[in-house]
Design an enzyme around this catalytic site. Structure first.
Site, PDB file in Angstrom:
ATOM      1  N   ASP A 102      -0.367   7.989   3.260  1.00 45.81           N
ATOM      2  CA  ASP A 102      -1.110   8.326   4.475  1.00 45.81           C
ATOM      3  C   ASP A 102      -0.855   9.754   4.936  1.00 45.81           C
ATOM      4  OD1 ASP A 102      -1.963   5.633   4.453  1.00 45.81           O
ATOM      5  OD2 ASP A 102      -0.055   5.070   5.350  1.00 45.81           O
ATOM      6  N   HIS A 110      -7.698   5.613   0.820  1.00 46.34           N
ATOM      7  CA  HIS A 110      -7.874   7.052   1.014  1.00 46.34           C
ATOM      8  C   HIS A 110      -9.076   7.280   1.922  1.00 46.34           C
ATOM      9  CE1 HIS A 110      -5.401   8.311  -2.763  1.00 46.34           C
ATOM     10  NE2 HIS A 110      -4.692   7.752  -1.817  1.00 46.34           N
TER      11      HIS A 110
HETATM   12  P1  IMP Z   1       2.661  -3.179  -1.519  1.00 46.03           P
HETATM   13  O1  IMP Z   1       2.387  -1.898  -2.216  1.00 46.03           O
HETATM   14  O2  IMP Z   1       1.436  -3.817  -0.932  1.00 46.03           O
HETATM   15  O3  IMP Z   1       3.467  -4.112  -2.372  1.00 46.03           O
HETATM   16  O4  IMP Z   1       3.592  -2.825  -0.265  1.00 46.03           O
HETATM   17  C1  IMP Z   1       4.904  -2.296  -0.429  1.00 46.03           C
HETATM   18  C2  IMP Z   1       5.216  -1.245   0.640  1.00 46.03           C
HETATM   19  O5  IMP Z   1       4.407  -0.102   0.392  1.00 46.03           O
HETATM   20  C3  IMP Z   1       4.893  -1.671   2.076  1.00 46.03           C
HETATM   21  O6  IMP Z   1       5.825  -1.048   2.947  1.00 46.03           O
HETATM   22  C4  IMP Z   1       3.493  -1.094   2.299  1.00 46.03           C
HETATM   23  O7  IMP Z   1       3.239  -0.880   3.666  1.00 46.03           O
HETATM   24  C5  IMP Z   1       3.625   0.197   1.540  1.00 46.03           C
HETATM   25  N1  IMP Z   1       2.321   0.712   1.058  1.00 46.03           N
HETATM   26  C6  IMP Z   1       1.634   0.324  -0.035  1.00 46.03           C
HETATM   27  N2  IMP Z   1       0.512   1.043  -0.178  1.00 46.03           N
HETATM   28  C7  IMP Z   1       0.487   1.925   0.821  1.00 46.03           C
HETATM   29  C8  IMP Z   1      -0.405   2.974   1.203  1.00 46.03           C
HETATM   30  O8  IMP Z   1      -1.411   3.256   0.568  1.00 46.03           O
HETATM   31  N3  IMP Z   1      -0.085   3.681   2.324  1.00 46.03           N
HETATM   32  C9  IMP Z   1       1.045   3.427   3.021  1.00 46.03           C
HETATM   33  N4  IMP Z   1       1.916   2.469   2.714  1.00 46.03           N
HETATM   34  C10 IMP Z   1       1.637   1.724   1.618  1.00 46.03           C
HETATM   35 MG    MG Z   2      -3.680   5.530   3.042  1.00 45.13          MG
END
Ligand code: IMP
Ligand code: MG
Length: 331
Positions: free
Chosen positions: A13, A42
């Protein structure tokens, strides 16, 4: 250019979508290769309309850009088809035959796992889908009739493109602190999110990469659990104009001031040659929509210079508003 990797500096982000959409239009990219999976959103603003893309590469706004999904990426079929229609990119979208598939069962496994709940995953099921790939039981894109019209050898396309001097952007997702190897384990995502891993997912050798552009946001944010150095309260974040909600899940983002030490270390590990600094207008509202560095107030200029001095990386792009062209390009 011709081959640039975009990598997020912190916890995702950082505004990678905005930087990529600008580069797509301004540099007239020939190829944009998306890595990662559906958990990452995105955001691209075009003519006042907001797109939160989970699958389609953020460079879609440049109509001549070939859009690819990497061999190492993980595809959510429903979401992909929806976005292809929304962005009207049917004729120029390609999915690597070896990309793996995320299924509904993975999302259920994610949501019912106590461990994953504790981490605060996005709930899309990316961890379980990647587990399945590692077990060698995952479906690949080439097994899916619905994806047939999009199937390609994206690795050959991109390497041939580089041979021909085309401009290629490798679109990293999430941020380096969410890396499975280098992040705040276990509060991380299920893959390495670093520049080397982005090249690997895309099937581009490290010596073919010209630039690694690390994307910093002017303050740091994080969704989900895990450490965030210097974290401030939600009330304080609102006061400072830093409070955000996640583009993907709608959850509150936690926030903290820019951390120079972390910024320096992550630039080093990713081999960053260039940096982008987004949302400068959230720190210094007078910067809003500025297109020239000389027009920035002194305190904003000072901040940019401090980022450069303390990371050792030139800040070539500065975000001053949400639209793709709200940017100061110092290249
Ligand atoms: P997962 O990738 O859904 O397994 O989540 C694992 C960790 O990564 C969590 O803390 C999510 O909030 C974070 N996370 C996964 N993808 C994103 C993203 O695109 N932006 C911000 N945090 C992410
Ligand atoms: Mg994002």
């Amino acid at each position: 250019m011709p081959c640039t990797i975009i990598v997020g500096a912190f916890w995702g982000d950082e505004g990678k979508g905005k930087i990529i959409s600008y580069l797509a239009l301004n540099d007239e990219l020939d190829f944009c290769v998306r890595t990662g999976s559906v958990n990452a959103a995105h955001t691209v603003w075009l003519n006042g309309k907001k797109y939160a893309l989970h699958m389609v590469p953020a460079a879609f706004i440049y109509e001549k850009c070939r859009l690819l999904i990497a061999a190492g990426a993980n595809v959510h079929i429903g979401r992909l088809l929806e976005e292809v229609e929304l962005t009207n990119v049917n004729g120029r979208m390609g999915i690597d035959q070896n990309a793996s598939i995320i299924e509904e069962k993975h999302s259920l496994q994610d949501k019912t796992s106590a461990v994953n709940k504790g981490i605060g995953t996005t709930g899309w099921g990316v961890g379980p889908a990647i587990e399945e790939r590692a077990r060698r039981t995952a479906k690949l894109a080439k097994d899916i009739p619905e994806l047939k019209p999009f199937l390609t050898d994206s690795v050959a396309e991109v390497n041939d493109g580089l041979d021909a001097g085309k401009k290629v952007l490798l679109e990293g997702t999430q941020g380096f602190m969410l890396s499975l190897f280098h992040g705040t384990y276990p509060y991380v995502t299920s893959r390495d999110t670093g520049a080397s891993a982005i090249a690997s997912e895309a099937g581009v050798g490290p010596t073919r990469v010209d630039d690694v552009l690390i994307v910093y946001k002017s303050f740091m944010t994080r969704v989900g659990a895990g450490p965030l150095p210097g974290e401030i309260t939600k009330e304080e974040a609102k006061k400072r104009g830093w409070f955000e909600t996640a583009a993907g899940t709608g959850r509150d983002r936690r926030s903290a001031p820019f951390n120079f030490e972390l910024a320096r270390k992550n630039a080093e590990i990713n081999g960053a040659t260039q940096a982008a600094l987004t949302k400068l207008d959230c720190m210094f509202p007078e910067c809003r929509s500025a297109r020239k560095f000389v027009n920035l107030p002194a305190d904003a200029k000072h901040f940019v210079k401090e980022v450069e001095e303390r990371t050792g990386v030139p800040v070539v792009l500065i975000g001053t508003g949400p639209e793709a062209l709200d940017i100061i390009d110092r290249r």
